[in-house]
Design a protein around this motif. Structure first.
Motif, PDB file in Angstrom:
ATOM      1  N   ARG A 306      48.046  38.184  34.100  1.00  0.00           N
ATOM      2  CA  ARG A 306      47.772  37.542  35.389  1.00  0.00           C
ATOM      3  C   ARG A 306      47.435  36.062  35.209  1.00  0.00           C
ATOM      4  NH1 ARG A 306      47.970  39.508  40.654  1.00  0.00           N
ATOM      5  NH2 ARG A 306      45.856  38.732  41.048  1.00  0.00           N
ATOM      6  N   ASP A 307      46.647  35.763  34.197  1.00  0.00           N
ATOM      7  CA  ASP A 307      46.273  34.373  33.962  1.00  0.00           C
ATOM      8  C   ASP A 307      47.488  33.527  33.598  1.00  0.00           C
ATOM      9  OD1 ASP A 307      43.655  34.997  34.507  1.00  0.00           O
ATOM     10  OD2 ASP A 307      43.020  35.044  32.408  1.00  0.00           O
ATOM     11  N   ARG A 332      41.483  51.961  40.647  1.00  0.00           N
ATOM     12  CA  ARG A 332      40.115  51.907  40.129  1.00  0.00           C
ATOM     13  C   ARG A 332      40.121  51.940  38.602  1.00  0.00           C
ATOM     14  NH1 ARG A 332      35.474  55.257  38.874  1.00  0.00           N
ATOM     15  NH2 ARG A 332      33.588  54.245  39.690  1.00  0.00           N
ATOM     16  N   MET A 333      40.933  52.824  38.027  1.00  0.00           N
ATOM     17  CA  MET A 333      41.008  52.893  36.565  1.00  0.00           C
ATOM     18  C   MET A 333      41.502  51.571  35.986  1.00  0.00           C
ATOM     19  SD  MET A 333      40.634  54.589  33.742  1.00  0.00           S
ATOM     20  CE  MET A 333      40.626  56.367  33.998  1.00  0.00           C
ATOM     21  N   GLY A 334      42.502  50.972  36.631  1.00  0.00           N
ATOM     22  CA  GLY A 334      43.008  49.697  36.147  1.00  0.00           C
ATOM     23  C   GLY A 334      41.941  48.625  36.145  1.00  0.00           C
ATOM     24  N   MET A 335      41.150  48.567  37.208  1.00  0.00           N
ATOM     25  CA  MET A 335      40.060  47.596  37.280  1.00  0.00           C
ATOM     26  C   MET A 335      39.028  47.827  36.176  1.00  0.00           C
ATOM     27  SD  MET A 335      37.272  47.152  40.355  1.00  0.00           S
ATOM     28  CE  MET A 335      36.553  48.755  39.937  1.00  0.00           C
ATOM     29  N   ASN A 342      37.806  43.150  28.588  1.00  0.00           N
ATOM     30  CA  ASN A 342      37.547  41.713  28.696  1.00  0.00           C
ATOM     31  C   ASN A 342      36.179  41.333  29.249  1.00  0.00           C
ATOM     32  OD1 ASN A 342      40.373  40.768  28.019  1.00  0.00           O
ATOM     33  ND2 ASN A 342      40.837  42.019  29.819  1.00  0.00           N
ATOM     34  N   GLY A 343      35.393  42.304  29.701  1.00  0.00           N
ATOM     35  CA  GLY A 343      34.088  41.992  30.262  1.00  0.00           C
ATOM     36  C   GLY A 343      33.999  42.353  31.736  1.00  0.00           C
ATOM     37  N   ALA A 344      32.783  42.486  32.225  1.00  0.00           N
ATOM     38  CA  ALA A 344      32.554  42.993  33.584  1.00  0.00           C
ATOM     39  C   ALA A 344      33.088  42.067  34.666  1.00  0.00           C
ATOM     40  CB  ALA A 344      31.065  43.249  33.799  1.00  0.00           C
ATOM     41  N   ASP A 345      33.270  40.780  34.344  1.00  0.00           N
ATOM     42  CA  ASP A 345      33.775  39.845  35.346  1.00  0.00           C
ATOM     43  C   ASP A 345      35.278  39.619  35.223  1.00  0.00           C
ATOM     44  OD1 ASP A 345      33.744  38.506  32.945  1.00  0.00           O
ATOM     45  OD2 ASP A 345      32.790  36.678  33.713  1.00  0.00           O
ATOM     46  N   ALA A 346      35.965  40.463  34.451  1.00  0.00           N
ATOM     47  CA  ALA A 346      37.386  40.233  34.165  1.00  0.00           C
ATOM     48  C   ALA A 346      38.310  40.654  35.304  1.00  0.00           C
ATOM     49  CB  ALA A 346      37.790  40.971  32.886  1.00  0.00           C
ATOM     50  N   SER A 348      38.010  41.775  39.492  1.00  0.00           N
ATOM     51  CA  SER A 348      37.226  42.116  40.679  1.00  0.00           C
ATOM     52  C   SER A 348      37.918  43.225  41.471  1.00  0.00           C
ATOM     53  CB  SER A 348      37.053  40.889  41.569  1.00  0.00           C
ATOM     54  OG  SER A 348      38.289  40.553  42.196  1.00  0.00           O
ATOM     55  N   ALA A 349      37.160  43.839  42.366  1.00  0.00           N
ATOM     56  CA  ALA A 349      37.731  44.876  43.226  1.00  0.00           C
ATOM     57  C   ALA A 349      38.836  44.302  44.100  1.00  0.00           C
ATOM     58  CB  ALA A 349      36.631  45.490  44.080  1.00  0.00           C
ATOM     59  N   ARG A 350      38.640  43.109  44.623  1.00  0.00           N
ATOM     60  CA  ARG A 350      39.652  42.527  45.512  1.00  0.00           C
ATOM     61  C   ARG A 350      40.920  42.132  44.760  1.00  0.00           C
ATOM     62  NH1 ARG A 350      35.074  42.004  48.377  1.00  0.00           N
ATOM     63  NH2 ARG A 350      35.246  41.962  50.677  1.00  0.00           N
ATOM     64  N   GLU A 351      40.776  41.679  43.531  1.00  0.00           N
ATOM     65  CA  GLU A 351      41.985  41.356  42.776  1.00  0.00           C
ATOM     66  C   GLU A 351      42.793  42.613  42.494  1.00  0.00           C
ATOM     67  OE1 GLU A 351      43.583  38.909  38.848  1.00  0.00           O
ATOM     68  OE2 GLU A 351      41.435  39.293  39.054  1.00  0.00           O
ATOM     69  N   MET A 352      42.132  43.705  42.165  1.00  0.00           N
ATOM     70  CA  MET A 352      42.874  44.940  41.913  1.00  0.00           C
ATOM     71  C   MET A 352      43.490  45.471  43.202  1.00  0.00           C
ATOM     72  SD  MET A 352      44.252  47.077  39.991  1.00  0.00           S
ATOM     73  CE  MET A 352      43.622  46.517  38.410  1.00  0.00           C
ATOM     74  N   LEU A 353      42.798  45.318  44.325  1.00  0.00           N
ATOM     75  CA  LEU A 353      43.380  45.715  45.602  1.00  0.00           C
ATOM     76  C   LEU A 353      44.640  44.898  45.885  1.00  0.00           C
ATOM     77  CD1 LEU A 353      43.065  47.510  48.101  1.00  0.00           C
ATOM     78  CD2 LEU A 353      41.593  45.742  49.096  1.00  0.00           C
TER      79      LEU A 353
END
Length: 445
Positions: A306-307, A332-335, A342-346, A348-353
């Motif tokens: 994505r980056d 949810r699993m993908g998120m 990569n870490g908890a901030d890698a 977000s819920a909205r990005e996966m949505l």
């Protein structure tokens, strides 16, 4: 003129350019198209009250093998890696026929619909005992989902050093001819199309270089998309290097398998150079997190993709390697896996949505889907967040990824209500389940 008004949703997730999320908003559908999004809209048509609900674009599934719903939880494949898993299941799949392909497709598509999916692709790469691609197309038409089936194929059997048994492979000339037949018969390139067809040789380890190249030429001549498996696990990388003398990304590029009209499933083991190649060429990726976990393949570098600008979507993959087909659970699993890697901030819920909705539409080349804005097709999911799963949630949009619900309340495809109150309107689901279980028992004998 037919109108439906979805009224007073707690939040409408539009996925527009500003990613706006109007509250207390309505969505007006007119003749299968979104006519307006806003507050205080009116209609003389049907009204669907969405108080207590989040409204999103329909989810898009970009990789599946629907026939595999008949071989869930098979004992011999439960704990096997990819190649061993395939060798266990190939002989079972070889006993299928048209009825098995159609009923398994109904089962898989029903599961997807109830999890908010309005558009699904399918990768059918074997045609035993008279089965044909239209067995799945007719199932999708019956249930009412938008469908992007791909005419898959295997041409290198075990006697030639391939993985599948010889009984499941086809002659390459016959494969290409049947690709032409199904494209001419079913592919609809127009906006709002309910069926588009792709060309999809199964994988680099089950077809020849010549078929890969010829398939790409045929698809571009016909104006359809290309799909295959790529870089799924370490065995896949080792095979490519041993047989072709290069990594999978280079192999794909050499044969014309990169570009905006191509999407690859998995891509768990792409390296930095391959990620850059996919970004430059606008090649898409179908990320299948549950299957990758189930088969121990690894965690795909979705954050890095994505980056870099790679188009990424979601796929539930075959229901013999997941073994479920719940698309919101897949999201949810993908998120969560990107956070593990990569870490908890890698992620977000909205990005996966976004990946699950707009991302899927972009990967499948559907600029008429994925956003709730006027002029887009009315593929819409209504999620009831007033129930137990989301009780106590402060952010109802994030709740869809973080806690629930996992079953859609209402689902509209081209403005037609396919799910109402959590139940399919187009299918006698208990009868389908009964038939599915009967066929599975027969295959197990």
């Amino acid at each position: 003129m037919t109108e439906i008004l979805i009224r007073n949703a707690d939040v409408v997730v539009t996925m527009d350019g500003a990613r706006s999320e109007p509250q207390g908003a309505d969505v007006l559908i007119r003749d299968g198209v979104i006519a307006a999004v806003g507050q205080g809209l009116r209609t003389t048509g049907e009204v669907v009250t969405a108080t207590g609900c989040v409204v999103t674009p329909g989810f898009v599934n970009t990789h599946h093998h629907l026939y595999q719903t008949l071989t869930r939880a098979v004992p011999g494949g439960q704990d096997a890696l990819l190649f061993g898993w395939l060798k266990t299941l190939y002989p079972i799949w070889a006993r299928m026929g048209p009825e098995e392909i159609r009923v398994s497709a109904l089962t898989g598509l029903a599961e997807l619909a109830l999890s908010g999916c309005t558009l699904s692709s399918d990768h059918l790469y074997m045609y035993p005992n008279g089965a044909r691609l239209e067995d799945t197309i007719h199932a999708a038409q019956e249930i009412g989902l938008r469908f992007h089936p791909t005419r898959g194929a295997m041409s290198i059997g075990q006697s030639q050093g391939g993985l599948p048994p010889d009984a499941l492979v086809e002659r390459e000339g016959a494969i290409l001819n049947d690709c032409i037949r199904v494209i001419d018969a079913f592919h609809d390139p127009r906006p709002g199309a309910m069926v588009r067809v792709g060309v999809a040789p199964c994988s680099p380890f089950s077809v020849s270089r010549e078929l890969m190249r010829d398939a790409a030429l045929l698809a571009r001549d016909k104006g359809v998309m290309l799909h295959t498996h790529l870089a799924e696990n370490d065995e896949d990388i080792a095979y490519s290097q041993a047989q072709f003398g290069c990594r999978p990304g280079e192999y794909a590029q050499d044969l014309g398998w990169t570009g905006a009209d191509v999407w690859h499933a998995h891509c768990v083991k792409l390296d930095g150079a391959e990620i850059d190649l996919f970004a430059r060429s606008r090649t898409g990726v179908a990320h299948c997190p549950c299957s990758n976990c189930r088969l121990g393949s690894g965690i795909a570098p979705v954050r890095q993709m994505r980056d870099a600008g790679v188009k990424v979507a979601l796929g539930v993959d075959g229901s013999a390697s997941n073994d479920a087909g719940n698309l919101i659970a897949e999201a949810r699993m993908g998120m969560l896996l990107q956070r593990v890697r990569n870490g908890a901030d890698a992620m977000s819920a909205r990005e996966m949505l976004e990946i699950a909705t707009l991302g899927g539409a972009q990967v499948l080349g559907r600029d008429d889907l994925g956003r709730l804005v006027p002029g887009m097709r009315a593929d819409i999911a209504v999620w009831d967040v007033s129930g137990l799963e989301a009780a106590g949630a402060w952010d109802p949009v994030a709740a869809l990824m973080l806690c629930g619900p996992t079953r859609v309340r209402d689902l509209f495809v081209e403005g037609r209500q396919v799910v109402r109150g959590g139940h399919l309107t187009t299918l006698d689901l208990p009868r389908v389940i009964e038939t599915q279980n009967r066929l599975a028992r027969a295959l197990a004998r």
